[in-house]
Design a protein around this motif. Structure first.
Motif, PDB file in Angstrom:
ATOM      1  N   UNK A  30       0.776  -1.234   0.000  1.00 32.70           N
ATOM      2  CA  UNK A  30       0.000   0.000   0.000  1.00 32.70           C
ATOM      3  C   UNK A  30       0.812   1.291   0.000  1.00 32.70           C
ATOM      4  N   UNK A  31       2.129   1.193   0.135  1.00 35.79           N
ATOM      5  CA  UNK A  31       2.962   2.390   0.042  1.00 35.79           C
ATOM      6  C   UNK A  31       3.729   2.302  -1.271  1.00 35.79           C
ATOM      7  N   UNK A  32       3.517   3.249  -2.178  1.00 35.22           N
ATOM      8  CA  UNK A  32       4.244   3.218  -3.452  1.00 35.22           C
ATOM      9  C   UNK A  32       5.752   3.189  -3.218  1.00 35.22           C
ATOM     10  N   UNK A  33       6.470   2.520  -4.115  1.00 40.70           N
ATOM     11  CA  UNK A  33       7.910   2.315  -3.962  1.00 40.70           C
ATOM     12  C   UNK A  33       8.661   3.637  -3.811  1.00 40.70           C
ATOM     13  N   UNK A  34       8.283   4.643  -4.570  1.00 40.85           N
ATOM     14  CA  UNK A  34       8.992   5.920  -4.474  1.00 40.85           C
ATOM     15  C   UNK A  34       8.849   6.523  -3.077  1.00 40.85           C
ATOM     16  N   UNK A  35       7.656   6.469  -2.521  1.00 40.22           N
ATOM     17  CA  UNK A  35       7.445   7.000  -1.171  1.00 40.22           C
ATOM     18  C   UNK A  35       8.227   6.177  -0.155  1.00 40.22           C
ATOM     19  N   UNK A  36       8.185   4.845  -0.264  1.00 37.45           N
ATOM     20  CA  UNK A  36       8.933   3.980   0.671  1.00 37.45           C
ATOM     21  C   UNK A  36      10.421   4.289   0.632  1.00 37.45           C
ATOM     22  N   UNK A  37      10.952   4.551  -0.557  1.00 40.03           N
ATOM     23  CA  UNK A  37      12.389   4.718  -0.728  1.00 40.03           C
ATOM     24  C   UNK A  37      12.871   6.138  -0.462  1.00 40.03           C
ATOM     25  N   UNK A  38      12.144   7.129  -0.942  1.00 38.31           N
ATOM     26  CA  UNK A  38      12.658   8.497  -0.930  1.00 38.31           C
ATOM     27  C   UNK A  38      11.863   9.492  -0.091  1.00 38.31           C
ATOM     28  N   UNK A  39      10.629   9.180   0.258  1.00 40.14           N
ATOM     29  CA  UNK A  39       9.766  10.197   0.847  1.00 40.14           C
ATOM     30  C   UNK A  39       8.958   9.645   2.018  1.00 40.14           C
ATOM     31  N   UNK A  40       9.579   8.813   2.840  1.00 39.35           N
ATOM     32  CA  UNK A  40       8.868   8.190   3.960  1.00 39.35           C
ATOM     33  C   UNK A  40       8.942   9.115   5.175  1.00 39.35           C
ATOM     34  N   UNK A  41       8.152  10.177   5.139  1.00 42.02           N
ATOM     35  CA  UNK A  41       8.114  11.206   6.174  1.00 42.02           C
ATOM     36  C   UNK A  41       6.658  11.570   6.458  1.00 42.02           C
ATOM     37  N   UNK A  42       6.358  12.161   7.622  1.00 37.36           N
ATOM     38  CA  UNK A  42       4.966  12.520   7.938  1.00 37.36           C
ATOM     39  C   UNK A  42       4.430  13.666   7.080  1.00 37.36           C
ATOM     40  N   UNK A  43       5.295  14.599   6.690  1.00 37.41           N
ATOM     41  CA  UNK A  43       4.869  15.758   5.899  1.00 37.41           C
ATOM     42  C   UNK A  43       6.090  16.378   5.242  1.00 37.41           C
ATOM     43  N   UNK A  44       5.850  17.181   4.218  1.00 33.11           N
ATOM     44  CA  UNK A  44       6.927  17.963   3.623  1.00 33.11           C
ATOM     45  C   UNK A  44       6.367  19.279   3.113  1.00 33.11           C
ATOM     46  N   UNK A  45       7.242  20.250   2.972  1.00 31.72           N
ATOM     47  CA  UNK A  45       6.874  21.604   2.605  1.00 31.72           C
ATOM     48  C   UNK A  45       7.568  21.964   1.299  1.00 31.72           C
ATOM     49  N   UNK A  46       6.813  22.496   0.341  1.00 27.00           N
ATOM     50  CA  UNK A  46       7.381  22.938  -0.937  1.00 27.00           C
ATOM     51  C   UNK A  46       6.905  24.353  -1.230  1.00 27.00           C
TER      52      UNK A  46
END
Length: 81
Positions: A30-46
């Motif tokens: 249920x977690x896409x590979x890109x999120x599991x590998x590079x973006x496994x954080x509670x939140x981010x700011x752009x």
């Protein structure tokens, strides 16, 4: 904006804790590979077009996948946090 930002960050932490407590098999499904590998954080700011956007991790609803949703938008005052 500061109060809304803090509430959204707290929501992200709650969702992240729930997701992180799941089994590795569930995470792989249920977690896409890109999120599991590079973006496994509670939140981010752009920054988009001169304003900041806070994206918060979202627990999947109705069999979907983990994703990030934009929850807060605006100018965030600079200074010590």
């Amino acid at each position: 904006m500061s109060e809304q930002l803090n509430q959204c960050k707290e929501l992200g932490r709650k969702h992240f804790a729930k997701i992180n407590a799941m089994s590795s098999r569930w995470k792989n499904r249920f977690i896409p590979a890109y999120i599991r590998t590079h973006l496994y954080v509670p939140y981010y700011l752009v920054e988009v077009d001169g304003e900041q956007v806070l994206y918060v991790i979202q627990y999947p609803l109705h069999g979907g996948r983990v994703e990030f949703l934009p929850l807060a938008r605006g100018t965030i005052p600079e200074g010590p946090s």
